[in-house]
Design a protein around this motif. Structure first.
Motif, PDB file in Angstrom:
ATOM      1  N   LEU A  67       0.835  -1.215   0.000  1.00  0.00           N
ATOM      2  CA  LEU A  67       0.000   0.000   0.000  1.00  0.00           C
ATOM      3  C   LEU A  67       0.864   1.257   0.000  1.00  0.00           C
ATOM      4  CD1 LEU A  67      -2.868  -1.021   2.429  1.00  0.00           C
ATOM      5  CD2 LEU A  67      -3.145  -0.283   0.074  1.00  0.00           C
ATOM      6  N   HIS A  68       1.984   1.190   0.715  1.00  0.00           N
ATOM      7  CA  HIS A  68       2.913   2.331   0.733  1.00  0.00           C
ATOM      8  C   HIS A  68       3.392   2.625  -0.701  1.00  0.00           C
ATOM      9  CE1 HIS A  68       6.369   4.760   2.312  1.00  0.00           C
ATOM     10  NE2 HIS A  68       6.942   4.308   1.209  1.00  0.00           N
ATOM     11  N   GLU A  69       3.791   1.556  -1.392  1.00  0.00           N
ATOM     12  CA  GLU A  69       4.257   1.737  -2.779  1.00  0.00           C
ATOM     13  C   GLU A  69       3.100   2.176  -3.677  1.00  0.00           C
ATOM     14  OE1 GLU A  69       7.367   1.849  -3.451  1.00  0.00           O
ATOM     15  OE2 GLU A  69       7.965   1.131  -1.477  1.00  0.00           O
ATOM     16  N   ALA A  70       1.895   1.643  -3.387  1.00  0.00           N
ATOM     17  CA  ALA A  70       0.730   2.036  -4.196  1.00  0.00           C
ATOM     18  C   ALA A  70       0.450   3.528  -4.030  1.00  0.00           C
ATOM     19  CB  ALA A  70      -0.489   1.214  -3.797  1.00  0.00           C
ATOM     20  N   LEU A  71       0.740   4.063  -2.834  1.00  0.00           N
ATOM     21  CA  LEU A  71       0.546   5.499  -2.651  1.00  0.00           C
ATOM     22  C   LEU A  71       1.525   6.284  -3.521  1.00  0.00           C
ATOM     23  CD1 LEU A  71      -1.132   7.606  -0.754  1.00  0.00           C
ATOM     24  CD2 LEU A  71       1.191   8.140  -0.116  1.00  0.00           C
ATOM     25  N   HIS A  72       2.768   5.753  -3.661  1.00  0.00           N
ATOM     26  CA  HIS A  72       3.712   6.415  -4.575  1.00  0.00           C
ATOM     27  C   HIS A  72       3.173   6.361  -6.016  1.00  0.00           C
ATOM     28  CE1 HIS A  72       6.682   7.324  -1.640  1.00  0.00           C
ATOM     29  NE2 HIS A  72       7.053   6.084  -1.402  1.00  0.00           N
ATOM     30  N   ALA A  73       2.555   5.231  -6.368  1.00  0.00           N
ATOM     31  CA  ALA A  73       1.962   5.131  -7.711  1.00  0.00           C
ATOM     32  C   ALA A  73       0.860   6.176  -7.871  1.00  0.00           C
ATOM     33  CB  ALA A  73       1.405   3.728  -7.942  1.00  0.00           C
ATOM     34  N   ARG A 105      18.399  13.343   2.186  1.00  0.00           N
ATOM     35  CA  ARG A 105      18.057  12.330   3.187  1.00  0.00           C
ATOM     36  C   ARG A 105      16.700  11.721   2.854  1.00  0.00           C
ATOM     37  NH1 ARG A 105      17.515  15.427   8.025  1.00  0.00           N
ATOM     38  NH2 ARG A 105      17.526  17.129   6.546  1.00  0.00           N
ATOM     39  N   TYR A 106      16.568  10.427   3.163  1.00  0.00           N
ATOM     40  CA  TYR A 106      15.309   9.713   2.929  1.00  0.00           C
ATOM     41  C   TYR A 106      14.308  10.065   4.035  1.00  0.00           C
ATOM     42  CZ  TYR A 106      12.226   5.619   2.351  1.00  0.00           C
ATOM     43  OH  TYR A 106      11.159   4.797   2.180  1.00  0.00           O
ATOM     44  N   VAL A 107      14.800  10.064   5.278  1.00  0.00           N
ATOM     45  CA  VAL A 107      13.920  10.384   6.412  1.00  0.00           C
ATOM     46  C   VAL A 107      13.532  11.858   6.333  1.00  0.00           C
ATOM     47  CG1 VAL A 107      13.776  10.496   8.927  1.00  0.00           C
ATOM     48  CG2 VAL A 107      15.038   8.632   7.835  1.00  0.00           C
ATOM     49  N   MET A 111       7.517  13.465   0.293  1.00  0.00           N
ATOM     50  CA  MET A 111       6.660  12.470  -0.373  1.00  0.00           C
ATOM     51  C   MET A 111       6.676  11.148   0.385  1.00  0.00           C
ATOM     52  SD  MET A 111       7.784  13.644  -4.122  1.00  0.00           S
ATOM     53  CE  MET A 111       6.502  13.171  -5.259  1.00  0.00           C
ATOM     54  N   GLU A 112       7.794  10.879   1.072  1.00  0.00           N
ATOM     55  CA  GLU A 112       7.840   9.675   1.902  1.00  0.00           C
ATOM     56  C   GLU A 112       7.031   9.870   3.184  1.00  0.00           C
ATOM     57  OE1 GLU A 112       8.810   6.854   1.080  1.00  0.00           O
ATOM     58  OE2 GLU A 112       9.986   7.291  -0.700  1.00  0.00           O
ATOM     59  N   VAL A 113       7.075  11.105   3.703  1.00  0.00           N
ATOM     60  CA  VAL A 113       6.279  11.389   4.906  1.00  0.00           C
ATOM     61  C   VAL A 113       4.806  11.122   4.612  1.00  0.00           C
ATOM     62  CG1 VAL A 113       5.494  13.264   6.419  1.00  0.00           C
ATOM     63  CG2 VAL A 113       7.930  13.025   5.890  1.00  0.00           C
ATOM     64  N   ASP A 114       4.339  11.602   3.441  1.00  0.00           N
ATOM     65  CA  ASP A 114       2.947  11.345   3.050  1.00  0.00           C
ATOM     66  C   ASP A 114       2.666   9.852   2.950  1.00  0.00           C
ATOM     67  OD1 ASP A 114       2.184  13.913   2.970  1.00  0.00           O
ATOM     68  OD2 ASP A 114       2.183  14.128   0.782  1.00  0.00           O
ATOM     69  N   ALA A 115       3.616   9.127   2.315  1.00  0.00           N
ATOM     70  CA  ALA A 115       3.396   7.697   2.091  1.00  0.00           C
ATOM     71  C   ALA A 115       3.420   6.925   3.413  1.00  0.00           C
ATOM     72  CB  ALA A 115       4.449   7.145   1.125  1.00  0.00           C
ATOM     73  N   TYR A 116       4.374   7.277   4.299  1.00  0.00           N
ATOM     74  CA  TYR A 116       4.443   6.567   5.588  1.00  0.00           C
ATOM     75  C   TYR A 116       3.295   6.945   6.507  1.00  0.00           C
ATOM     76  CZ  TYR A 116       8.864   4.274   4.739  1.00  0.00           C
ATOM     77  OH  TYR A 116       9.831   3.442   4.234  1.00  0.00           O
TER      78      TYR A 116
HETATM   79 ZN   LIG Z   1       8.318   5.247  -0.030  1.00  0.00          ZN
END
Ligand SMILES: [Zn+2]
Length: 270
Positions: A67-73, A105-107, A111-116
């Motif tokens: 689902l996390h990856e699907a949010l990136h999609a 940085r990744y953290v 866009m990762e904050v949104d996905a996580y």
């Molecule tokens: Zn991600």
């Protein structure tokens, strides 16, 4: 799995997403269990790769990762409706620009904050929903073997609670606006310029005219920043394509050579 994704991300066009049970070999060094990449050459198609050992769609953690990856999609599709060619898409450009803006940085990557926030870690909405809702809403009904649909009220509640689009306004429009804002926010020193612009735009009548140079500088900076990361994306992707083509050619050559050696060996033995 598709039904679950569609329930949580009703705006995601799954016909434009494919799933792969392995990491692409150039990205296999990454510590993550999955990665979402635009299709190598097709426009508007996205590929979700999940490392084989993390592919567990029947489990809470495995489904959370998917689902996390699907949010990136979804982000790919939402950035200017996902238009672009191969990797040259607003999502990739924005992702790289935001990564630079976040000090590489990744953290903390926006866009990762949104996905996580949505799925992929213990405190994400999806995982919390699994923990809290498992007793009142049987998990089997959502992703069960017969694919029974949830009733309308439950679906509506789930969508409201768990859809990342629910934070303010719905779906595509919100993400498109966020894409532009995130690109601007990733520019070093943007905050100062933004507060200056805000103060100017709050002024009435012609009083904002003196701020016109700052507005023009801001607009040009955003465009140039986008063009710079667009160029970086093109260079990176060209490198990946070259490596994959050369790797494929070498693999084919070795295969043909092995076949030839085998035949010669058989002839000599005969
Ligand atoms: Zn991600």
């Amino acid at each position: 799995m598709r039904q679950t994704i569609q329930t949580f991300l009703p705006n995601l066009d799954l016909d434009r997403v494919s799933f792969h049970r392995a990491m692409p070999h150039l990205f296999s060094w990454l510590p993550h269990g999955g990665i979402t990449l635009p299709h190598l050459w097709r426009s508007r198609r996205t590929r979700i790769y999940v490392a084989r050992r993390y592919w567990r769609p029947a489990s809470r953690g495995g489904l959370g990762l998917i689902l996390h990856e699907a949010l990136h999609a979804q982000q790919v599709q939402d950035c200017l409706l996902g238009w672009g060619w191969g990797p040259l898409r607003p999502f990739v450009i924005l992702y790289l620009a935001a990564w630079a803006g976040n000090g590489f940085r990744y953290v903390g990557h926006p866009m990762e904050v949104d996905a996580y926030r949505f799925a992929g870690s213990a405190g994400s909405r999806f995982e919390c929903w699994c923990d809290s809702g498992a007793t009142s809403i049987p998990w089997d009904r959502l992703a069960g073997p017969h694919g029974e649909p949830l009733d309308d009220d439950e679906l509506r509640r789930l969508r409201e609670e768990c859809s990342p689009a629910s934070a303010s306004s719905p779906g595509r429009e919100r993400s498109a606006v966020v894409a532009h804002r995130d690109l601007a926010h990733s520019i070093p020193g943007w905050r100062g310029l933004e507060s200056l612009l805000r103060r100017s735009l709050d002024l009435t009548a012609w009083a904002w005219l003196p701020a016109l140079p700052a507005i023009l500088v801001g607009a040009c900076t955003v465009v140039l920043w986008g063009l710079f990361w667009g160029t970086v994306t093109a260079i990176l992707w060209s490198g990946i394509v070259v490596v994959e083509l050369v790797g494929g050619a070498v693999a084919l050559f070795l295969r043909l050579l092995a076949g030839l050696v085998g035949k010669v060996g058989a002839l000599l033995a005969g």
